[in-house]
Scaffold this motif. Structure first.
Motif, PDB file in Angstrom:
ATOM      1  N   THR A 266      -5.182   2.570   5.872  1.00  0.00           N
ATOM      2  CA  THR A 266      -4.950   1.246   6.444  1.00  0.00           C
ATOM      3  C   THR A 266      -3.904   1.356   7.552  1.00  0.00           C
ATOM      4  O   THR A 266      -3.113   2.303   7.584  1.00  0.00           O
TER       5      THR A 266
ATOM      6  N   SER B 276     -12.085  -3.120   2.508  1.00  0.00           N
ATOM      7  CA  SER B 276     -12.220  -1.688   2.829  1.00  0.00           C
ATOM      8  C   SER B 276     -13.539  -1.335   3.515  1.00  0.00           C
ATOM      9  O   SER B 276     -13.733  -0.198   3.932  1.00  0.00           O
TER      10      SER B 276
ATOM     11  N   ASP C 222      -9.534  -2.415   7.082  1.00  0.00           N
ATOM     12  CA  ASP C 222      -8.735  -3.602   6.792  1.00  0.00           C
ATOM     13  C   ASP C 222      -8.157  -3.502   5.389  1.00  0.00           C
ATOM     14  O   ASP C 222      -8.832  -3.042   4.465  1.00  0.00           O
ATOM     15  N   LYS C 223      -6.919  -3.914   5.230  1.00  0.00           N
ATOM     16  CA  LYS C 223      -6.249  -3.795   3.935  1.00  0.00           C
ATOM     17  C   LYS C 223      -6.937  -4.632   2.846  1.00  0.00           C
ATOM     18  O   LYS C 223      -6.995  -4.226   1.697  1.00  0.00           O
TER      19      LYS C 223
END
Length: 191
Positions: free
Chosen positions: A143, A171, A167-168
């Protein structure tokens, strides 16, 4: 000597040291290159050692990859092997990130994957990327808030040249890529 009295010409420095100008030229060049001295035309050499700024390795290693990440090079999962080969070499990358029709990360295709598939298949026009790619969840992702040192360790541990940045919260949402070369380039730029 220059710390006490600046500026001084090369001739003045050589005279004070009882040496010739050619003898000290290499030393002056080195001290100028490492920015201990500053060479000013028609003025001479000026001491600037006090102005040097050291490299803060803690700051360097703890930098988030968000600041240096690159745009990912993607290919659709229904693309052919021939299309993947073209894209890989035209974009001059080591890996392609495979996405589905919704743009979600579903896999990765490396040069090794392409080479392996080329040996086993004579028809690159008919084989699909989705057959050859390394599939999620078998791909290590990172990330954007991770540090250079933690990402570097993952690159080394898994012996890969790049990692997809996701994206945190999601995924499967690809936001970038980080490569060994990009980290190396950043270190050189900072040094």
């Amino acid at each position: 000597m220059l710390k006490e009295t600046s500026p001084m010409t090369g001739e003045t420095i050589a005279t004070r040291l009882n040496l010739s100008v050619p003898t000290i030229r290499g030393d002056l060049r080195l001290l100028t290159a490492v920015e201990i001295l500053d060479a000013r035309p028609k003025v001479g050499y000026v001491y600037r050692g006090e102005q040097q700024v050291g490299l803060n390795y803690g700051e360097l290693y703890e930098k988030q990859i968000a600041d240096i990440m690159q745009t990912p090079v993607t290919i659709r999962d229904n693309a052919t092997l021939a299309e993947a080969v073209s894209k890989l070499f035209l974009d001059d990358v080591g890996s392609l990130y495979v996405v589905d029709q919704d743009g979600k990360l579903v896999g990765l295709m490396s040069r090794k994957d392409l080479l392996r598939a080329s040996f086993n298949n004579n028809n690159a026009e008919s084989m699909l990327v989705s057959v050859i790619m390394t599939r999620m969840p078998n791909i290590v992702t990172v990330t954007a808030d991770m540090t250079l040192v933690s990402v570097g360790k993952l690159l080394l541990k898994h012996m890969v040249d790049s990692l997809p940045i996701v994206d945190k919260q999601d995924s499967s949402k690809l936001v970038g890529r980080i490569t060994k070369n990009r980290i190396f380039q950043y270190f050189i730029e900072q040094g």
